[in-house]
Scaffold this motif. Structure first.
Motif, PDB file in Angstrom:
ATOM      1  N   ASP A  45       6.787 -30.511 -80.311  1.00 40.55           N
ATOM      2  CA  ASP A  45       7.865 -30.072 -81.211  1.00 40.55           C
ATOM      3  C   ASP A  45       9.255 -30.260 -80.614  1.00 40.55           C
ATOM      4  N   LEU A  46       9.294 -30.594 -79.323  1.00 34.34           N
ATOM      5  CA  LEU A  46      10.596 -30.587 -78.635  1.00 34.34           C
ATOM      6  C   LEU A  46      11.558 -31.636 -79.179  1.00 34.34           C
ATOM      7  N   SER A  47      11.000 -32.688 -79.779  1.00 34.46           N
ATOM      8  CA  SER A  47      11.888 -33.744 -80.285  1.00 34.46           C
ATOM      9  C   SER A  47      12.312 -33.500 -81.736  1.00 34.46           C
ATOM     10  N   LEU A  48      11.848 -32.408 -82.323  1.00 31.76           N
ATOM     11  CA  LEU A  48      12.245 -32.127 -83.714  1.00 31.76           C
ATOM     12  C   LEU A  48      13.744 -31.841 -83.792  1.00 31.76           C
ATOM     13  N   GLU A  49      14.264 -32.027 -84.986  1.00 30.87           N
ATOM     14  CA  GLU A  49      15.712 -31.926 -85.166  1.00 30.87           C
ATOM     15  C   GLU A  49      16.199 -30.483 -85.349  1.00 30.87           C
ATOM     16  N   HIS A  50      15.296 -29.516 -85.186  1.00 33.64           N
ATOM     17  CA  HIS A  50      15.702 -28.128 -85.430  1.00 33.64           C
ATOM     18  C   HIS A  50      16.406 -27.526 -84.215  1.00 33.64           C
ATOM     19  N   TRP A  51      17.473 -26.772 -84.478  1.00 34.48           N
ATOM     20  CA  TRP A  51      18.115 -26.027 -83.397  1.00 34.48           C
ATOM     21  C   TRP A  51      17.131 -24.978 -82.874  1.00 34.48           C
ATOM     22  N   ALA A  52      17.139 -24.767 -81.579  1.00 31.46           N
ATOM     23  CA  ALA A  52      16.285 -23.734 -80.979  1.00 31.46           C
ATOM     24  C   ALA A  52      17.092 -22.988 -79.930  1.00 31.46           C
ATOM     25  N   GLY A  53      16.811 -21.725 -79.798  1.00 26.97           N
ATOM     26  CA  GLY A  53      17.511 -20.933 -78.783  1.00 26.97           C
ATOM     27  C   GLY A  53      17.420 -19.456 -79.080  1.00 26.97           C
ATOM     28  N   LEU A  54      18.347 -18.731 -78.476  1.00 28.78           N
ATOM     29  CA  LEU A  54      18.349 -17.274 -78.610  1.00 28.78           C
ATOM     30  C   LEU A  54      19.567 -16.811 -79.402  1.00 28.78           C
ATOM     31  N   VAL A  55      19.394 -15.782 -80.197  1.00 28.12           N
ATOM     32  CA  VAL A  55      20.522 -15.074 -80.796  1.00 28.12           C
ATOM     33  C   VAL A  55      20.537 -13.673 -80.174  1.00 28.12           C
ATOM     34  N   PRO A  56      21.474 -13.441 -79.238  1.00 30.89           N
ATOM     35  CA  PRO A  56      21.506 -12.133 -78.566  1.00 30.89           C
ATOM     36  C   PRO A  56      21.824 -11.012 -79.558  1.00 30.89           C
TER      37      PRO A  56
END
Lengths: 221, 221
Positions: free
Chosen positions: A176-187
């Motif tokens: 999934d790492l190459s997918l165009e979706h933003w990924a991360g944390l929302v503090p």
């Protein structure tokens, strides 16, 4: 918390509090509210309560007329579970399945008993005020004997306790790492706003120094 | 929450959800985490879980391997209580005894059952993502059949539900009003910080519009 694939990944401790006392205490001292589970009428019950940790004991506050206190009085103690959780961030993964939350949680099981001694009850009220707003205990009228009689305080020793913590970025599948979706944390964090004086506050009483700064009570991601 | 003298003062509803559906739904929709109580091994248990309300049902998320899901599968349902609480302000009274908190809480009792249908499970995941970050469901890889199989979703119909709310300034004794102590509210609110991209985010993927503003997720006093 909600992602089953994460369930086994965070460090999980389930042992005597001596094992990781520091992190258990830190979570308990940061959270304002705990969630107290008990069984009544053969059914599970959960109530939110303000609480304070003093040493290796969690003190819970209630009304002497409340069911929990009455049950504890009648039985000489009540089997409870105290759960505390703090959400630090939303974890947005590329896949719906790997969405999660960063959080810190404590669960403590045991028998809560009523605190009988008036001095101990007052000590609890002082500790609770100081937890909620350090400096406050010296700036409030002390309880009368009658008020202490109306105050039910229950004590749960921290003996059977576990902490569960998730930190860090999303855990996506390699594919999934190459997918165009933003990924991360929302503090996510809890902040205190500007204090609002009571409408009937006597003229000339100004905001005390210990309430002055807009204090952040818990940190992000 | 912690002041026994307040216990009977806030409006308290304990009836079918139809009575005050709007305020119950508002509290459930604002809170990220609920606290699920159940009984296992003859002991009370409480776990924090992400959840979402859809219509008159609360959906809870877990691992298919988790004890709650296994118990519900074995018994065709599990008796639970779901508690949600949001603290809006600290209530600082002139007297230690009248200190309290402004809060909104919901408690729902009932039998939670496992959602079996893969389509319903996916609908739940979508609703949960949209609750947590509106716009996100369209910006994540949809679950595979295998992932849906690993996802345990439990549904609790909102039938036996109560809300408890405290609002307003401190309630001091008349004789305390002339004391020199400051009294009032310290608002508490939850805020979201600047999103932090995953360390392995592919270059060129920018923060989506739906995550842009620093959104306040709950209001003050």
């Amino acid at each position: 918390m909600y992602d089953p694939t994460e369930a086994t990944k965070p460090s999980r401790h389930a042992e005597r509090v001596s094992y990781d006392e520091a992190s258990v205490h830190e979570i308990l001292d940061e959270a304002l509210v705990c969630h107290v589970g008990f069984v009544a009428d053969d059914r599970p019950q959960v109530l939110p309560m303000l609480f304070v940790r003093v040493g290796s004991t969690v003190f819970l506050h209630g009304s002497t007329g409340a069911r929990m206190a009455r049950m504890a009085a009648r039985r000489g103690g009540l089997e409870v579970v105290v759960e505390v959780s703090i959400v630090d961030a939303l974890v947005l993964a590329r896949s719906a399945f790997n969405h999660s939350a960063n959080y810190r949680a404590v669960v403590a099981h045991g028998t809560a008993t009523l605190v009988q001694d008036a001095g101990d009850k007052e000590e609890f009220l002082t500790a609770l005020m100081e937890k909620v707003a350090p400096g406050r205990a010296g700036d409030a009228r002390r309880p009368t004997q009658a008020e202490l009689c109306q105050t039910a305080v229950m004590a749960l020793p921290l003996i059977e306790v576990s902490a569960k913590i998730r930190t860090g970025p999303p855990s996506d599948e390699p594919g999934d790492l190459s997918l165009e979706h933003w990924a991360g944390l929302v503090p996510i964090r809890e902040v205190r706003g500007t204090p609002e004086p009571a409408p009937d506050l006597a003229p000339g009483i100004t905001l005390p120094a210990y309430l002055q700064p807009m204090t952040e009570v818990r940190g992000g991601a």
